[in-house]
Structures are given as structure tokens and as C-alpha cells.
Design a protein around this motif. Structure first.
Motif, PDB file in Angstrom:
ATOM      1  N   TRP A 207       0.808  -1.216   0.000  1.00 17.74           N
ATOM      2  CA  TRP A 207       0.000   0.000   0.000  1.00 17.74           C
ATOM      3  C   TRP A 207       0.842   1.267   0.000  1.00 17.74           C
ATOM      4  N   HIS A 208       2.148   1.132   0.167  1.00 19.06           N
ATOM      5  CA  HIS A 208       3.008   2.314   0.020  1.00 19.06           C
ATOM      6  C   HIS A 208       2.973   2.826  -1.417  1.00 19.06           C
ATOM      7  N   LEU A 209       2.563   1.990  -2.351  1.00 15.60           N
ATOM      8  CA  LEU A 209       2.451   2.376  -3.760  1.00 15.60           C
ATOM      9  C   LEU A 209       1.389   3.454  -3.970  1.00 15.60           C
ATOM     10  N   MET A 210       0.440   3.550  -3.036  1.00 15.17           N
ATOM     11  CA  MET A 210      -0.654   4.521  -3.188  1.00 15.17           C
ATOM     12  C   MET A 210      -0.135   5.954  -3.207  1.00 15.17           C
ATOM     13  N   LYS A 211       1.011   6.212  -2.570  1.00 13.86           N
ATOM     14  CA  LYS A 211       1.533   7.582  -2.592  1.00 13.86           C
ATOM     15  C   LYS A 211       2.010   7.979  -3.983  1.00 13.86           C
ATOM     16  N   TYR A 212       2.164   7.009  -4.880  1.00 13.02           N
ATOM     17  CA  TYR A 212       2.561   7.307  -6.255  1.00 13.02           C
ATOM     18  C   TYR A 212       1.395   7.251  -7.229  1.00 13.02           C
ATOM     19  N   ILE A 213       0.423   6.388  -6.972  1.00 14.65           N
ATOM     20  CA  ILE A 213      -0.651   6.195  -7.954  1.00 14.65           C
ATOM     21  C   ILE A 213      -1.956   6.875  -7.562  1.00 14.65           C
ATOM     22  N   TRP A 214      -1.945   7.735  -6.552  1.00 15.26           N
ATOM     23  CA  TRP A 214      -3.162   8.413  -6.141  1.00 15.26           C
ATOM     24  C   TRP A 214      -3.805   9.240  -7.250  1.00 15.26           C
ATOM     25  N   PRO A 215      -3.070   9.760  -8.254  1.00 16.07           N
ATOM     26  CA  PRO A 215      -3.775  10.467  -9.322  1.00 16.07           C
ATOM     27  C   PRO A 215      -4.727   9.555 -10.110  1.00 16.07           C
ATOM     28  N   GLY A 216      -4.638   8.254  -9.892  1.00 18.46           N
ATOM     29  CA  GLY A 216      -5.568   7.337 -10.535  1.00 18.46           C
ATOM     30  C   GLY A 216      -7.009   7.563 -10.107  1.00 18.46           C
ATOM     31  N   PHE A 217      -7.228   8.134  -8.927  1.00 13.22           N
ATOM     32  CA  PHE A 217      -8.590   8.443  -8.506  1.00 13.22           C
ATOM     33  C   PHE A 217      -9.203   9.525  -9.400  1.00 13.22           C
ATOM     34  N   ILE A 218      -8.413  10.487  -9.791  1.00 15.83           N
ATOM     35  CA  ILE A 218      -8.885  11.517 -10.728  1.00 15.83           C
ATOM     36  C   ILE A 218      -9.075  10.888 -12.105  1.00 15.83           C
ATOM     37  N   PHE A 219      -8.148  10.011 -12.492  1.00 12.13           N
ATOM     38  CA  PHE A 219      -8.241   9.345 -13.788  1.00 12.13           C
ATOM     39  C   PHE A 219      -9.485   8.462 -13.866  1.00 12.13           C
ATOM     40  N   GLY A 220      -9.908   7.867 -12.756  1.00 14.94           N
ATOM     41  CA  GLY A 220     -11.128   7.056 -12.750  1.00 14.94           C
ATOM     42  C   GLY A 220     -12.349   7.866 -13.129  1.00 14.94           C
ATOM     43  N   VAL A 221     -12.436   9.088 -12.635  1.00 16.73           N
ATOM     44  CA  VAL A 221     -13.549   9.962 -13.012  1.00 16.73           C
ATOM     45  C   VAL A 221     -13.471  10.286 -14.501  1.00 16.73           C
TER      46      VAL A 221
END
Length: 160
Positions: free
Chosen positions: A81-95
């Protein structure tokens, strides 16, 4: 009668194996690892309901978002889950994915849906690029300095 004994014996062995696997922790491990399948299934169900002509095209917006988020959660489950600090822009990409799908499948799309989708995708890509630059920027600088140093050393000077 003999056939019933075999059937009951096989059923009892199967129950014992399932109970043993549960006691050892196999099912809790699979539940921990594969829980994003529930998120993926919810997104797939929304798409299935739209393509089955049971719901309007607006349901593909949350459907696309859920599928995108499920991929992110799978990555985090597999690599930490440390990967989330890098891939968090994926939440914007999901929209952006949800809005893009809505624009693709709806006949009469409100103005600006495609523009909003593109803007959100570009913002997501820019934020992802900034995250990579912030975390990996030092390595880019080191590689650049190495290349320049090697070129300076190996280049023959005409003045010698």
C-alpha cells in the motif's frame, strides 16, 4: 446403498478439506488478496446493466470509476500500500474514464462532458508525472550528469 455411502464419504471429505483450509487461513488470505474483485464486479455489473438495456448510460460513469479503482487496489494489494503515494492520481483518472465512457455510449451528451474528461485525464497525467519527478528526479539528475561526464571524457578534442 453402496452408492450412498460413497457419495456421503466424498461429501464428508470435501467438508473436512474446506474446514481445514479455513482453519489454516487459506480463505482469509484469498479474501485479503482478492477483495478488489468485489469492486471490479460492481463496476462490471453496472456496465452489464447498461449494455443489457436495463439502466441508462449514466451508470457507466461510476462503473468506469469502480473498474479503474479496482485495478489500483489490486496493484496495492500485490506490491504494497506504500504504492498509493505514487498512484493516487488514478482516482482523478477514474472519473475521467467514467466520463469518457459516458460520452462514448450516450447519444445525447451534455456539453462539456468530453472536455471535462480530457481535462481530468491531463490533470491526472500531470500529477502522476510530478509524482514521478519528485520521487525519481534525483535519479534523472544523476543519469544526466553521468552521460555528460562520459561524453566529456570520451570526446576527442581538436585542440590537442
Amino acid at each position: 446403498m453402496l452408492r450412498n455411502r460413497y457419495s456421503i464419504g466424498i461429501i464428508l471429505i470435501a467438508i473436512a478439506v474446506v474446514l481445514l483450509l479455513g482453519k489454516v487461513g487459506v480463505f482469509s488470505f484469498l479474501g485479503w488478496l482478492l477483495w478488489p474483485l468485489l469492486v471490479l464486479a460492481a463496476g462490471g455489473l453496472l456496465h452489464w446493466l447498461y449494455f443489457g438495456k436495463m439502466l441508462p448510460a449514466a451508470v457507466v460513469i461510476p462503473g468506469g470509476m469502480l473498474i479503474t479503482y479496482a485495478v489500483m487496489f489490486f496493484l496495492c494489494n500485490l506490491f504494497g500500500w506504500h504504492l498509493m503515494k505514487y498512484i493516487w492520481p488514478g482516482f482523478i483518472f477514474g472519473v475521467a474514464v467514467g466520463l469518457y465512457e459516458y460520452q462514448m455510449f450516450e447519444r445525447f451528451v451534455p456539453r462539456g462532458v468530453m472536455t471535462a474528461s480530457i481535462v481530468l485525464a491531463v490533470v491526472s497525467a500531470a500529477l502522476f508525472g510530478m509524482m514521478l519527478l519528485v520521487t525519481l528526479g534525483v535519479y534523472f539528475i544523476v543519469i544526466g550528469l553521468l552521460v555528460v561526464g562520459i561524453v566529456l571524457i570520451t570526446r576527442r578534442s581538436k585542440t590537442w
